[in-house]
Design an enzyme around this catalytic site. Sequence first.
Site, PDB file in Angstrom:
ATOM      1  N   ARG A 242       0.641  -1.458   0.027  1.00 60.26           N
ATOM      2  CA  ARG A 242       0.086   0.240  -0.362  1.00 60.26           C
ATOM      3  C   ARG A 242       0.619   1.443   0.108  1.00 60.26           C
ATOM      4  O   ARG A 242       2.130   1.331   0.630  1.00 60.26           O
ATOM      5  CB  ARG A 242      -1.034   0.162   1.180  1.00 60.26           C
ATOM      6  N   LYS A 269      -2.156  -2.273   7.936  1.00 60.21           N
ATOM      7  CA  LYS A 269      -3.350  -2.102   7.858  1.00 60.21           C
ATOM      8  C   LYS A 269      -4.241  -3.195   7.995  1.00 60.21           C
ATOM      9  O   LYS A 269      -5.115  -3.365   9.289  1.00 60.21           O
ATOM     10  CB  LYS A 269      -4.392  -2.015   6.687  1.00 60.21           C
ATOM     11  N   HIS A 332      -2.153   4.147  -5.154  1.00 59.40           N
ATOM     12  CA  HIS A 332      -2.540   2.948  -4.867  1.00 59.40           C
ATOM     13  C   HIS A 332      -2.672   1.870  -6.346  1.00 59.40           C
ATOM     14  O   HIS A 332      -3.076   0.524  -5.545  1.00 59.40           O
ATOM     15  CB  HIS A 332      -4.135   2.969  -3.903  1.00 59.40           C
ATOM     16  N   ARG A 335      -0.681  -1.548  -7.308  1.00 60.26           N
ATOM     17  CA  ARG A 335      -1.611  -3.045  -6.559  1.00 60.26           C
ATOM     18  C   ARG A 335      -2.632  -3.907  -7.113  1.00 60.26           C
ATOM     19  O   ARG A 335      -2.316  -4.771  -7.710  1.00 60.26           O
ATOM     20  CB  ARG A 335      -1.893  -2.856  -4.817  1.00 60.26           C
ATOM     21  N   HIS A 359      -3.441  -9.355   1.807  1.00 59.51           N
ATOM     22  CA  HIS A 359      -4.810  -9.422   2.686  1.00 59.51           C
ATOM     23  C   HIS A 359      -4.878 -10.600   3.475  1.00 59.51           C
ATOM     24  O   HIS A 359      -4.688 -11.042   3.413  1.00 59.51           O
ATOM     25  CB  HIS A 359      -5.336  -9.767   1.442  1.00 59.51           C
ATOM     26  N   TYR A 369      -0.866 -21.717   8.660  1.00 58.92           N
ATOM     27  CA  TYR A 369      -0.721 -22.350   7.669  1.00 58.92           C
ATOM     28  C   TYR A 369      -0.009 -21.583   5.880  1.00 58.92           C
ATOM     29  O   TYR A 369       1.194 -22.036   5.321  1.00 58.92           O
ATOM     30  CB  TYR A 369      -1.467 -22.956   6.537  1.00 58.92           C
TER      31      TYR A 369
END
Length: 406
Positions: A242, A269, A332, A335, A359, A369
């Site tokens: 970001r 974030k 942005h 991304r 995310h 995992y």
Amino acid sequence: MALTDVAVRSAKPREKEYKLADSAGLYLLVTPSGGKLWRLKYRMHGMERKLAIGRYPDVSLGDARKARDLAREAASGGIDPAAAKRRERIAAKVAAGTTFGDVALEYIEKAEREGRSPATINKLRWSRDWLMPALGHRPVDQVEPHELLAVLKRQEAKGNLETAKRTRAFASRVFRYAVATARAKADPAALLLGAVAAPRPTHLAAIIDPKRAGELLRAIDDYSGQPITRFALALSPHVFVRPGELRQAEWVEVDFEAAIWRIPAARMKKRREHVVPLSRQSIAILKQLQGLTGNGRYVFPALGKPTKSMSENTATAALRRMGFAADEMTAHGFRAMASTLLNESGKWSPDAIERALAHKDNDQVRAAYHRGAHWNERVAMAQWWSDHVDTLRDGGAVIPFAKFLS
């Protein structure tokens, strides 16, 4: 003998306080200053207790007897009326001094101690400022849904739908915090979910057409503005982070030997540490930039202010200067460019791409995992993507990255 209204009214002060007994433990205490105070003597668990009922004539003889009967009934049920009254008095005092504004400020200070980002704290303060005129002075446990709704409707009427959404969400957090700290019993903001028009989702502009992406990359290569800005723009398409995470990068976070950039949780974030694998191209950009800013804290310091990071508007202003409009590309947007073209390539698992974009996975076991399982794939993907960025920049043929450095 029970008291009468005449006897109570006629009682005169003496040099010392004295009592006038009524019945069932109720008596009037007359003070030397002329005060007339109702008191009740009763027993709890074999011990004598006293309860202050009120002052005559504010509390009449009849009202004092009603209070006596209620107190004795409570005592017979195992509830100490004096202790209950003391708790009520404390609760009333706390409620009177615990306004929505006070609790909101306390919640924000808690968020600061938890390490929330300065940008988040500013948004919380901004939401509190919106609510202060209408709710700031109100006891937090007495705020009604309609009071908050009036604020939200005013915002809605002005077309500030996103503001209304944020304001309601902030109020809900404050009320839930008040419930958790025993200063309120419910969250009235929760009842207003959906009460105002929902804002239309806005998508930050991004270039995802490969040909236009190549034009953007060549424009960055030829950017004639500040060198540090050019380096920030050059690194942006390679690392998927970001804009705020990029411009606040610190040299201590970069490990050239391991070829990783470790972003601390406090700046992410999702409040979780994020490790970025660095391609050869990313390493080359950072090593050259190190000669310009490596002696300071920030990788991308503000112009003329080395103790501060680059402004959030710097990259956006540079994009506009290069001719890319607000509805075409944003800081942005790098991304979205990476996400779209990586997914379209079909070479990489969606989970690896999501991890690269930091995310959040709501399933904590699954997230743990994937953090390990996709690391090798992310390293390979980072290098493939940087090579592909070079290809896009040249319109098809890969050019050695040294061209940018020359």
